[in-house]
Design an enzyme around this catalytic site. Sequence first.
Site, PDB file in Angstrom:
ATOM      1  N   HIS A   8     -25.374 -29.535  -8.211  1.00  0.00           N
ATOM      2  CA  HIS A   8     -25.000 -30.769  -7.605  1.00  0.00           C
ATOM      3  C   HIS A   8     -25.298 -32.647  -8.074  1.00  0.00           C
ATOM      4  CE1 HIS A   8     -22.308 -29.184  -5.414  1.00  0.00           C
ATOM      5  NE2 HIS A   8     -23.383 -27.556  -4.553  1.00  0.00           N
ATOM      6  N   ASN A  45     -19.498 -13.381 -23.432  1.00  0.00           N
ATOM      7  CA  ASN A  45     -21.177 -12.977 -23.969  1.00  0.00           C
ATOM      8  C   ASN A  45     -20.763 -12.236 -25.617  1.00  0.00           C
ATOM      9  OD1 ASN A  45     -24.459 -13.542 -23.493  1.00  0.00           O
ATOM     10  ND2 ASN A  45     -23.307 -10.746 -24.092  1.00  0.00           N
ATOM     11  N   ALA A  46     -20.253 -11.924 -26.147  1.00  0.00           N
ATOM     12  CA  ALA A  46     -20.298 -10.859 -26.704  1.00  0.00           C
ATOM     13  C   ALA A  46     -19.798 -11.437 -27.740  1.00  0.00           C
ATOM     14  CB  ALA A  46     -18.761  -9.763 -26.616  1.00  0.00           C
ATOM     15  N   ARG A  84     -19.551 -14.802 -28.646  1.00  0.00           N
ATOM     16  CA  ARG A  84     -21.051 -15.435 -29.083  1.00  0.00           C
ATOM     17  C   ARG A  84     -22.133 -14.698 -30.302  1.00  0.00           C
ATOM     18  NH1 ARG A  84     -23.527 -15.936 -24.153  1.00  0.00           N
ATOM     19  NH2 ARG A  84     -21.844 -18.220 -24.450  1.00  0.00           N
TER      20      ARG A  84
END
Length: 471
Positions: free
Chosen positions: A245, A360-361, A363
């Site tokens: 935050h 993720n894959a 990337r």
Amino acid sequence: MRRNSLFLTLFLSFLVSVLLMGLLTMGLTLVMAHQGILRTGREDLLAEAVRVRGMALIEVFEAEGYRGVGRSIQKDPVQDGFFIHLFDGDGNPITQDPMSARLADSIVDRLARGETFFRIGPVVLSARRVSTERGSYILAGAVPVPPPWHFLGRNPVEFWLRLAGLIATAGVVCFLLARHIIGPVLALNKAALAVTEGDLAVRVGEPILRRGDEIGELGRSFDRMTRHVAELLEAQERLLRDVSHELRSPLARLNVALALARKKADGSLGGPLDRIEREAENLNAMIGRLLSLSRLEADLGPLRTEREDMTALVMAVVDDAHFEASHHGKGVRFIGEDVPLWLECNGELVKSAVENVVRNALRYTAEGTDVDVELFAPLRGHDGVGIRVADRGPGVPDEELENLFRPFYRLEGARDRQSGGVGLGLTIARRAVGLHGGTIRALNRDGGGLTVEVFLPRPGGERAGASGRTV
């Protein structure tokens, strides 16, 4: 089954130990008694009885002869298991009975060796020579040796009844002792299982804490450990929320300053400003993932679920990811039947998990290749939905596969240096899947690349609709 086995093992160990000790003590006592070893005071008592009754019998013999001795013995042949034998000085029986005849030679031999207290067959004897004015005599008092069960009963039936009572008593005592020990152990085991499932508020209970033995100390240590772990996790979650935050405010000001800089800058600053914008976007994405992870870790209240079409959900993720990946020379393709596949779940969390796994894959997959997203129903006996995402990247060492789901974990190799990932996507996916009671794992793909498999179980009670399948 394991709990019952532990209790039964401890109970039988106690029972066998008590019975063996009891039987060993009983056996030694019986053997010693049977062999005449435990006879403290018996010699004096038996010798005095022989003297008193023997002298009375001698007086009868000297006054009335053999007939008088016979009448005296007939009136009182045995008293309290004691029988008197009378012989003349040469060992000839005066008490004319079969036992006296059988014992005569042995008694004379023992007296000749100086023995006055001895055992012959089933009787113990005390013998002595006595002389009067009218002659010499040999007196022998005989006491029968009791049978082995004499100390536990008058007969074999009584012996076995008492032995059964001993075994029953030992069994009750051992049962209570085993329960006294196993009960707290089972309570500690239950508390430990609750901790492994994420319930850090569990405590072992006052009965264990009040104990003054090692089990009580173990319970107190367990409570201290769970409190400390809960405080550490709470501090970690609070830190993540606070930092996330607090970073939003300066990031917003940075974006405003960046926009102003673009208006005032000339063309030569375009490249550096673009780099600042990309890094700001990465920072914003990371903060968003941190907030998502904090919300998932908080786990507030029961999971809200509804009936979702998993085929439509996964295909929507694939379409969005393929649109973005196509600008970088990569692709995402869906493998599976284009028919509804229904599952009771939280659609938002499941979509977030699939998106993180697919991104993720993307990337790490090589340029010009596709990420395969497969939706399937597992084998019989595993009701639910399976999702398999496979890339064609460099893969991961086998010993590092489990670490991929740890927050902020980065490999040392080129895989992470080239991707720029921060290690939160798979962590968020694992937490979202875990809230559904599912599993997620990573394994290297044959031919190169990484495969992530997700399994979401069926809560139960679903039925197939008219337009599709239910798992």
